[in-house]
Write an enzyme that holds these catalytic residues in place. Structure first.
Site, PDB file in Angstrom:
ATOM      1  CG  HIS A 101      -1.769  -1.308   1.340  1.00 59.57           C
ATOM      2  ND1 HIS A 101      -3.196  -1.140   0.931  1.00 59.57           N
ATOM      3  CD2 HIS A 101      -1.431  -2.554   2.026  1.00 59.57           C
ATOM      4  CE1 HIS A 101      -3.599  -2.262   0.882  1.00 59.57           C
ATOM      5  NE2 HIS A 101      -3.125  -3.079   1.929  1.00 59.57           N
ATOM      6  CG  HIS A 117      -6.316  -6.863   1.280  1.00 54.42           C
ATOM      7  ND1 HIS A 117      -6.176  -5.993   0.518  1.00 54.42           N
ATOM      8  CD2 HIS A 117      -5.441  -6.432   2.790  1.00 54.42           C
ATOM      9  CE1 HIS A 117      -4.792  -5.507   0.083  1.00 54.42           C
ATOM     10  NE2 HIS A 117      -4.520  -5.466   2.045  1.00 54.42           N
ATOM     11  CD  GLU A 176      -4.995  -8.372   7.024  1.00 51.66           C
ATOM     12  OE1 GLU A 176      -5.823  -7.693   6.223  1.00 51.66           O
ATOM     13  OE2 GLU A 176      -3.866  -7.626   7.483  1.00 51.66           O
ATOM     14  CG  ASP A 223      -0.428  -5.042   4.452  1.00 56.88           C
ATOM     15  OD1 ASP A 223      -0.820  -4.810   3.211  1.00 56.88           O
ATOM     16  OD2 ASP A 223      -0.227  -5.900   5.251  1.00 56.88           O
ATOM     17  CG  ASP A 224       0.466  -0.487   5.052  1.00 59.93           C
ATOM     18  OD1 ASP A 224      -0.301   0.106   4.160  1.00 59.93           O
ATOM     19  OD2 ASP A 224      -0.267  -2.256   5.192  1.00 59.93           O
TER      20      ASP A 224
HETATM   21  N1  ADE Z   1      -5.057  -1.460   4.198  1.00 58.27           N
HETATM   22  C1  ADE Z   1      -3.697  -1.027   4.813  1.00 58.27           C
HETATM   23  N2  ADE Z   1      -3.292  -2.065   4.594  1.00 58.27           N
HETATM   24  C2  ADE Z   1      -3.741  -2.744   5.199  1.00 58.27           C
HETATM   25  C3  ADE Z   1      -4.547  -4.794   5.845  1.00 58.27           C
HETATM   26  N3  ADE Z   1      -2.943  -5.493   5.511  1.00 58.27           N
HETATM   27  N4  ADE Z   1      -5.304  -5.156   6.144  1.00 58.27           N
HETATM   28  C4  ADE Z   1      -6.324  -4.358   5.232  1.00 58.27           C
HETATM   29  N5  ADE Z   1      -6.273  -2.876   4.854  1.00 58.27           N
HETATM   30  C5  ADE Z   1      -4.976  -2.639   4.605  1.00 58.27           C
HETATM   31 ZN    ZN Z   2      -2.696  -4.977   3.025  1.00 57.81          ZN
END
Ligand code: ADE
Ligand code: ZN
Length: 326
Positions: A16, A194, A197, A275-276
């Site tokens: 992201h 997604h 998770e 991911d982030d």
């Molecule tokens: N937005 C950014 N990272 C995310 C994640 N791991 N799961 C869901 N939405 C997200």
């Molecule tokens: Zn994500």
């Protein structure tokens, strides 16, 4: 092994762009754009990154993204990530952005897409990094709002490869977005979501059967459903797994308990992603290193994961072959 991971050509498929906003840039942009954020310095920001769940992260992540205002801000954010890709030998990236996080604050859709795309084009030119852009719908908002966003994207279709689905998973199953994904598919977008998770295996099945996605983001709860496991293996449906994210958001208690090695051994098309990274303490190579250390992965395993990252991409077969030869 660290050197082997560093030198290995890799693709990243679950990233992201808002999640690459490092504390330093967050503070600089807040100052430049006169946006109030509850942090005075980098230590303050880092202290806040103590998450207990996906939602506890999202609250801080959306607040952080509020410092992004101009086209140049989106360009700078993306370019900084692409330089990191160069450093880590990432040759191809498929990047998520969340338009609603910005349009709901009055930022023009075009400014977001054009700022990001300018950096992506420059990376192709100057760094030799190829990329696709994937627009994600926020699943905590309504399907009608996602449809509005899809319509906003149509004049910019040239810049966007596909659509995704992210944000708060529990209580917002894929079925909520059946219509907008059908519309996206009809418009020629590739579809991912997604799922699995924090949500259970039924979310993964819904993403496949109702949204007809060609890739599952995360997907690690697939093990709860044996039939689903067989299907993921048979159809080689890719999972974009994000180990450090799973650890930071308490999806797994320790990295030793992460199931990525089992999924790989079972024969699923699993990939490693960050991911982030600015929020979870590591970019792509650090994610590889974390699972190698905790799960005792071999060089052959690491190579398979990197090969999978290209196989699972939206690149053409000839481009995939080009990268796989490397
Ligand atoms: N937005 C950014 N990272 C995310 C994640 N791991 N799961 C869901 N939405 C997200
Ligand atoms: Zn994500």
């Amino acid at each position: 092994m660290k050197d082997f991971i560093q030198k290995l050509p890799k693709a990243e498929l679950h990233l992201h762009i808002e999640g690459t906003l490092e504390p330093k840039m967050m503070l600089e942009l807040a100052k430049k754009n006169s946006i109030n954020i509850p942090y005075k310095n980098i230590e303050d920001v880092k202290k806040a990154y103590d998450f207990t769940s996906l939602q506890s992260f999202l609250d801080i992540y959306y607040a952080g993204a509020s410092v992004l205002i101009t086209k140049e801000d989106f360009y700078d954010l993306t370019w900084a990530y692409l330089l990191k890709c160069k450093e880590q030998n990432i040759l191809h990236v498929e990047i998520f952005f969340d338009p609603q996080t910005h349009t709901n604050r009055g930022i023009a859709f075009g400014d977001v897409v054009e700022g990001i795309s300018e950096a992506l084009n420059k990376a192709d030119d100057k760094l030799g990094i190829t990329s696709f852009l994937i627009m994600s719908f926020l699943r905590h908002l309504s399907e009608d709002e996602a449809i509005d966003t899809l319509k906003l994207s149509l004049p910019y279709k040239y810049f966007i490869k596909g659509v995704g689905l992210d944000s708060s998973e529990l209580g917002n199953p894929p079925s909520k977005f059946k219509k907008v994904f059908q519309m996206a598919k009809n418009a020629g977008y590739r579809c991912v979501a997604h799922a699995g998770e924090e949500g259970d295996a039924s979310y993964i099945k819904e993403a496949l059967d109702i949204l007809h996605v060609s890739r599952i983001d995360h997907g690690i709860r697939c093990e709860e459903d044996e039939e689903l496991m067989k299907r993921l293996k048979k159809e080689q449906i890719p999972l974009t797994v994000c180990p450090l994210s799973n650890l930071k958001l308490k999806v797994v208690k320790t990295m030793k308990e992460h199931n990525i090695k089992r999924l790989l051994r079972y024969g699923l098309l699993v990939t490693v992603n960050s991911d982030d990274p600015a929020y979870f303490g590591g970019y792509l190579n650090e994610n590889y290193e974390a699972i190698v250390d905790a799960l005792k992965l071999s060089k052959e395993d690491v190579k398979t994961l990197a090969i999978n990252s290209f196989k699972a991409s939206f690149l053409s077969d000839s481009k995939k072959l080009f990268y796989l030869k490397k």
